[in-house]
Design a protein around this motif. Structure first.
Motif, short mmCIF file in Angstrom:
data_model
loop_
_atom_site.label_atom_id
_atom_site.label_comp_id
_atom_site.label_asym_id
_atom_site.label_seq_id
_atom_site.Cartn_x
_atom_site.Cartn_y
_atom_site.Cartn_z
N HIS A 191 0.81 -1.20 -0.09
CA HIS A 191 -0.15 -0.04 0.01
C HIS A 191 0.88 1.29 0.10
N THR A 192 0.41 2.30 -0.79
CA THR A 192 1.14 3.68 -0.64
C THR A 192 0.42 4.37 0.12
N ARG A 193 1.14 5.40 0.69
CA ARG A 193 0.59 6.46 1.60
C ARG A 193 -0.36 7.46 0.42
N GLN A 194 -1.69 7.39 1.03
CA GLN A 194 -2.40 8.15 0.09
C GLN A 194 -3.77 8.62 0.95
N SER B 222 -7.55 6.49 -2.23
CA SER B 222 -7.58 5.28 -2.04
C SER B 222 -9.01 4.62 -2.41
N VAL C 28 -3.47 3.39 8.17
CA VAL C 28 -2.43 4.21 7.77
C VAL C 28 -2.88 5.29 6.71
N LEU C 29 -4.11 4.95 6.05
CA LEU C 29 -4.71 6.06 5.16
C LEU C 29 -5.35 7.29 6.21
N TYR D 31 -2.42 9.39 7.52
CA TYR D 31 -2.00 10.13 6.57
C TYR D 31 -3.10 11.23 6.21
N HIS E 67 -1.95 15.20 6.36
CA HIS E 67 -1.64 16.10 5.22
C HIS E 67 -2.77 16.93 4.92
#
Length: 145
Positions: free
Chosen positions: A14-17, A22, A104-105, A108, A112
């Motif tokens: 998974h990427t940070r988004q 997502s 995590v999402l 983030y 942000h």
């Protein structure tokens, strides 16, 4: 060629988004009413002309104090609907791995993007409480097995 494929499989899954990028939240599909917009923007509802939902923001057409039409872009995160939908997404998770990815999402997104403090706190608290419930439920199910 084999090395390239091997390297790709070692990347994190998974990427940070954001919650919208997502796909967890789809605010473009929401119908934001004039009443919801007025509450979020702390503006009398009779000054709102039109509310347009776009993929990443809400466009509000309103009358300024002189009665002239103006428009501005606003983040979905200002609206009560964002908090409600984020908490509903959290509550829908029953799987610990999916919940961990959602954590995590959410983290983030909170780091942000600008959130009203109360909304950020409510979302984070809902997440922590749900993680605790899911973890406790998993422990109990293992004890009974």
């Amino acid at each position: 060629m084999t090395k390239r494929r091997t390297q790709k499989t070692h990347k994190p899954s998974h990427t940070r988004q954001s919650l919208t990028a997502s796909g967890w939240l789809k605010p473009k599909c929401w119908q934001i009413s004039k009443i919801e917009a007025a509450e979020a923007l702390r503006m009398p509802v009779n000054r709102l002309v039109k509310v347009y939902t776009k993929q990443h923001q809400v466009i509000v057409l309103y009358l300024n104090k002189k009665g002239q039409k103006c428009s501005s872009f606003f983040s979905y995160r200002l609206f009560a609907r964002w908090q409600q939908e984020a908490i509903a997404a959290i509550a829908s998770c029953r799987n610990q791995q999916i919940l961990a990815a959602l954590e995590v999402l959410v983290q983030y997104d909170l780091e942000h993007f600008k959130y009203p403090v109360q909304s950020a706190d409510a979302i984070w608290e809902a997440l922590l409480n749900h993680i605790s419930r899911v973890t406790r439920g998993l422990r109990l199910s293992k004890q009974c097995a």
